[in-house]
Design a protein around this motif. Structure first.
Motif, PDB file in Angstrom:
ATOM      1  N   ALA C  13       0.928  -1.079   0.117  1.00  0.00           N
ATOM      2  CA  ALA C  13       0.111   0.030   0.011  1.00  0.00           C
ATOM      3  C   ALA C  13       0.980   1.472   0.071  1.00  0.00           C
ATOM      4  N   THR C  17      -5.304   2.947   2.734  1.00  0.00           N
ATOM      5  CA  THR C  17      -6.401   2.256   1.725  1.00  0.00           C
ATOM      6  C   THR C  17      -7.504   1.548   2.151  1.00  0.00           C
ATOM      7  N   GLN C 243     -10.113  -1.968  -4.010  1.00  0.00           N
ATOM      8  CA  GLN C 243      -9.406  -1.215  -3.151  1.00  0.00           C
ATOM      9  C   GLN C 243      -9.559   0.371  -3.464  1.00  0.00           C
ATOM     10  N   GLY C 245      -7.715   3.130  -3.256  1.00  0.00           N
ATOM     11  CA  GLY C 245      -6.460   3.780  -2.727  1.00  0.00           C
ATOM     12  C   GLY C 245      -5.208   3.208  -3.868  1.00  0.00           C
TER      13      GLY C 245
END
Lengths: 288, 288, 288, 288
Positions: C13, C17, C243, C245
């Motif tokens: 990441a 996120t 997801q 992000g």
């Protein structure tokens, strides 16, 4: 304001045809159905169910021949819609579980393909309400309203390209652009007082600042006195009528009158003419 | 048969009082609401929701003073109810998941305590429909119908003891006895054409032979032309009105007329007088 | 057959996120989850909800840095799937209310545009199961299976044109063609024993002869030992991970072993590489 | 704290017996199921459904003879429960629609009959959390905990009279008294770390200050590390097992261990012995 609203649909069924109707508004969420009347001629058995969005749906089988539906209601509506410049973007992690699916792409709102356009349109706007208003305003300015330019397969991507359409197309584009920014958005179909020309209508709601707000890209300013008939992801979910057979819609009349203007004439609206593709018998009557 | 049915409730609120109303029947399941009108005076904001049984419920806040509700509907109903002597018991393992809870005891239907009575009453009857009919018939014969003999706390166990009650009590006893035999049973409240004396009514449905059947222990033979307003486990779920405050019901009028007898007089019904226990402000208007 | 199945996902990441995961299969409908283990590293708060299709969804917020998910389950599955040549088309008027929406177009299944193709493919087939099998067989024969030829925006119309894709594309095309014949169809994602190469998988179900049947256009014959993780209209509804992000999926491993073959090596699978459009941060991991 | 919790039930079925099990906790609402294992011997087909409260329920048919169930899970739980002295009463008109039914009486919680007692107990307490705490404290002080003093028909009215019972009875009385004050209350069944003696447990939640709070009248102070298995109105909704046939529960073992105390001995618990009334074959295993 109390409104008398309704519609009359006259079909000619070439064969026995199952229909799903979505014509009965529900009380709640800012509207109260005080009176309603729902006539179907000839008389047939009607069953009703609630779909996954909470809309009331009626199932009927139209016999061969003329088939007409007449729905009218007296509804208490709000004179204004709330506007909230500056209302912030609601982060994904704060969205209620049951709204998450309104961030996803759907048949007519391919939000996965419109991120760049949304970024351009909302450039500089505060995340949240102001982004949605920038989208609504951009559509109002840049899309030309014109009957007969789109059909039952026209999507937000098509409209972004063609720059022309009707309320249904305006709405799909607004929804798609919002979702590409991870803002939940949903389609609303129903009635709008003093819509010109009068017709069944469509607009959208976006979820910002922790609640739904109403947006209508066909109008130049916020207007209340709306009657919601159904909510959904896009027009696939909220057709007023879905017919599974060979059946022509000959006449559609729609009216929305203030109760103290009861003598107002019912205004006729030409039904949208949607050319059916051969092999597909599933046709819909949607907002225009 | 098309029926005009409705009710008028006149309250006097001693204080601002939240109310939950369950007065609006739904289309489907053998009835089609063709027309309805729902007036509340003075005008207040109404919101509507669907409860866990699918019933439409209205929430209002009555201001201090007189408060009246007038609901009427034109409904297409079935002239007969299905009867099915010999329809077999549906084994637990074949019951749909969502019906299992209708085999469990509830507030007014303590089926866990009435197994012996049910076994006695149904002794010799074929498992299934015939058991339910034996229960219905036994109640019709052995329970004396008399207003004012029961109240909002009276349960099936009480009625089996006192042998007296009104439609609500007949219904609770029927449900409880069915469930003690592992037959799903549910309460129905609504209207019955030519009920004498006219009033809001209650009866029950039992699930045998793979479907629900209607049973009414207050009547001497099967009768159709019913309008269902709500379903539930027992009266706790399906009160026509539930008030959370100090409020008197002064008048209740109920009518059910065949559409071609439109001139029929509306008949007045005395509201059930339910003495409230001190400390409890939650009162209900239920079927009698 | 009892199967040990599971997957391991390793992300990186770039920022905090939010994620929605759909990795936990439910018991019922022919599969029984006997054992399961769900590890998320680093430990974060997880909440779970059930979506509108009944799928279990998990919400987490991944902190910046490495983030891994490891899910495994032991599941009792059916060795065979039912096949029913000749099972008739279920007329619209006989479809259960809650299945009607599976006849409508959706994001990746534009059934409103594929009626002609479906009519051609099923020409001469008996309405119902045989039509669906004709569609499945046509896809198996005419679409070339090839990784990397499609992406998260590829739809059934695209695949009908390109004639190439992966399991997700095969499935969308099958669903879309069924719906254009008014046959309800839905997407299924999950695991298939001995899938080669091993990966998360997708197939579809069509409703004919009064029930759902399983169809898999990637396989040359009917095969059982499947674990359903989720149902939906199309891939928009049933991404294994969504997801919101900037987050890379570095490794994905998937395994399905017979319980008595416990020593079988876990096989590594390359994650599908989906180039994200600028401006859109909503990415999904879907079946390939 | 991570807990290893589970139960083992050994039955002897005198005949083929359908069972409904409610043994699988759900993730969400402050608990995360990291690992679980669910063994049934002999192997039978299991189907699972979600009831109207969101609980996961398993349906099985036990063949004649010995039948055992072993469920275990590793669950991340909260070490503390929230306490909020002074949190205000939530007026009826502010309650979410879906919670209204938790104000109504139910089988074992005849709140319509306990208004006076609730008024006495909470005399002088601030409306809201403090009233509920006064109720909880009064029960803890005034009801004697003693196995074998109550059975499957014992209700809150019975317990208020007898002043003796087990966790189930404590819970019913707490719920009933709350509801008589128009405070929504629901039953929770599950596991509590360091419960003494170890057993399946029951407690209640009350809705004040705009959210649910946990109350446990069997404990002398607030304690966390709970695993919720199911929610409902009262014990009728949340039996761990409901059996529809002649079947003896011979042994029940329950354990809750901190993960780092893995060697902790599993403690045996005697099953509650509930004498079945003749004619009723529907028995339940409930929290004690």
């Amino acid at each position: 304001m109390q409104l008398n609203a309704g519609c009359e649909l006259q079909f000619d069924a070439k064969e026995t045809t199952p229909l799903i109707l979505m014509l009965r508004p529900r009380s709640g969420d800012g509207q109260w159905i005080m009176k309603e009347e729902y006539d179907i001629t000839p008389a047939v058995t009607v069953t009703e169910f609630t779909d996954m969005y909470g809309n009331l749906c009626q199932r009927v089988i139209a016999p061969e021949g003329p088939f007409s539906i007449n729905f009218s209601a007296t509804v208490q509506t709000a004179d204004d819609i709330d506007v909230a410049p500056g209302a912030p973007y609601t982060p994904i992690e704060e969205l209620p579980d049951e709204l998450l699916h309104y961030t996803l792409p759907s048949r007519y709102c391919q939000s996965d393909m419109q991120g760049n356009l949304a970024a351009d349109i909302t450039n500089g706007a505060l995340p949240g309400y102001d982004q949605v208003e920038a989208i609504r305003s951009w559509i109002h300015t840049n899309i030309k309203y014109q009957y007969g330019t789109s059909n039952a397969s026209t999507s937000a991507v098509d409209t972004a390209q063609s720059r022309v359409g009707v309320c249904r197309d305006y709405t799909h584009l607004g929804i798609s652009l919002c979702r590409s920014l991870n803002i939940p958005a949903r389609m609303v179909v129903g009635y709008l007082y003093k819509l010109d020309p009068m017709d069944m209508h469509a607009w959208f709601e976006a979820y910002v600042g922790g609640r739904w707000y109403t947006f209508d890209a066909t109008q130049d300013k916020p207007r209340g006195n709306r009657i919601t008939v159904a909510y959904g992801r896009d027009a696939a979910d909220v057709a007023f009528t879905t017919q599974f057979g060979n059946m022509d819609l000959n006449t559609m009349r729609v009216w929305v009158d203030a109760v103290d203007e009861a003598e107002a004439e019912k205004k006729a609206v030409e039904p949208a003419t949607v050319p059916a593709e051969a092999g597909s018998t599933n046709q819909t009557t949607t907002a225009a």
